[in-house]
Design an enzyme around this catalytic site. Sequence first.
Site, PDB file in Angstrom:
ATOM      1  CB  CYS A  21      41.789  46.326  34.757  1.00 14.30           C
ATOM      2  SG  CYS A  21      40.878  47.076  33.693  1.00 14.30           S
ATOM      3  CD  GLU A  36      40.759  45.922  29.999  1.00 16.66           C
ATOM      4  OE1 GLU A  36      41.825  45.429  31.001  1.00 16.66           O
ATOM      5  OE2 GLU A  36      39.924  47.113  30.369  1.00 16.66           O
TER       6      GLU A  36
END
Length: 490
Positions: free
Chosen positions: A292, A259
């Site tokens: 993010c 990720e």
Amino acid sequence: MILPEAKLYVDGKVRQAEGGKTYDVLGPWTGEVVTKAADASAADVEESIAAARRAFDETDWSTNHAKRFELVKKFRDLIKANNDRMVQIARVEAGAAIGATYAAHVNNAVDGMDALIDLFPEVKWEEDRGRASAMGGKYLSDRKIVYEAIGVAAAITPWNVPLYVNLGKVIAGLLAGCTMILKPAPNTPSAATILGELALEAGFPAGVFNVITSEDPAMAGELLTKDARVDLVTFTGSTLVGKKIMENGAPTLKRVFLELGGKSANIILDDAPNFAMAVASSMVVFHAGQGCAICTRVLVPESRYQEALAILEQAYAGFADKWGKFDEPTSIMGPVISKKQMDRVLSYVELGQKEGARVLAGGKARPDKGGGYFIEPTCFVDVKNDMRIAQEEIFGPVLVVIPYKDDEDAIRIANDTTYGLSGMVQGSAERAQKVAKRLRTGSVSVNGGMCIAGDLPFGGYKGSGIGREWGREGIEEFLESKVIATGVPA
């Protein structure tokens, strides 16, 4: 020091690193030491790998689903009972403002953990695929698929929302039947080492779960990602490091799921239900932009561009005295994590101006806020999508505003990036849905919908990663499938 010393948890023991070696952890609010953490050696990492391998190979952890389910639930209850400690760690070590602490850092982490545990009964361990014939009917087979834990899993986690990411990986991996080694970022060890303490209290078998901390950001990760005894690596962090992990894992053909970064776009259509609110709420201020999946590009129609700039100028002015306060319950923005990160963000502010973008708000360090790492909420306008500030992940409180001509142009701009993690679309329902379906990204919020939750898979396209975390899919990432075909008389 404010927090207790962060110690290793290896092979069922909470202990110091080899030789009692420690390192100082600096708090983002003050720039001063807030705790000491065990500074693991290569020998400590080796012991954790050996313990995890032994626990997987020689115990029934991977096969006794009921036993580990009960232990993980007990672990969950202990985490909830230590909520106040989790909050203190997030505030002091990760630099979370109170409003962010009681959202992404702790509450969302606990809610996500609950969701994974609730989803566990839905995981299939065996599936009947029926009887089939072959060779002109001469042979018959009864076929089934068995799903089983892949083995030893190493979880390498970041500093931005450490408890949230730690639990997403650890709970999913343990529920799947893997044995785990958790290696947190050097800046935020305590959000991991507290889990080691609680695993011991929960009665986990030795070696099932291990926690390694180290001042060196790469040493333990290098060992974990290259060792043949580690079957899987799950990593959250930068795309650059993710590529290195894939490279390290290639010789042993590890499963790797990642990720990674994001440069997500928030597309505000000209018929957004509340255009002013949509624009004003696009400010990048939550946890100082250190997320993010935060939408750091806002795309607004050319026909309403000047209107949008006026709204943003007013919104940033109104937020000017609402951040950087440690004890303010409503505050959602504190400092960035470190001086290194502060310098990085400020270098992008300088770069953006050199590229020709204009600073509408912010853009400066704020030492008057304290001894830590404070940067003003910053907004760039007159941005072109090929500028580096529009293409590269800054990971700070920096928003770029980009005008678009029509829906096709907005989609083109949103997709014109190496990333594809998240996104937003705000507009009339049918039109917004059409735009959302064409975005090359792992999750999209339409008109405020919550696209990131513990019961939903999370991950990205392109440079934003491989695989999914959270949801049932997040547990299944830790599983292998095995076909068993049993011959029967024709």
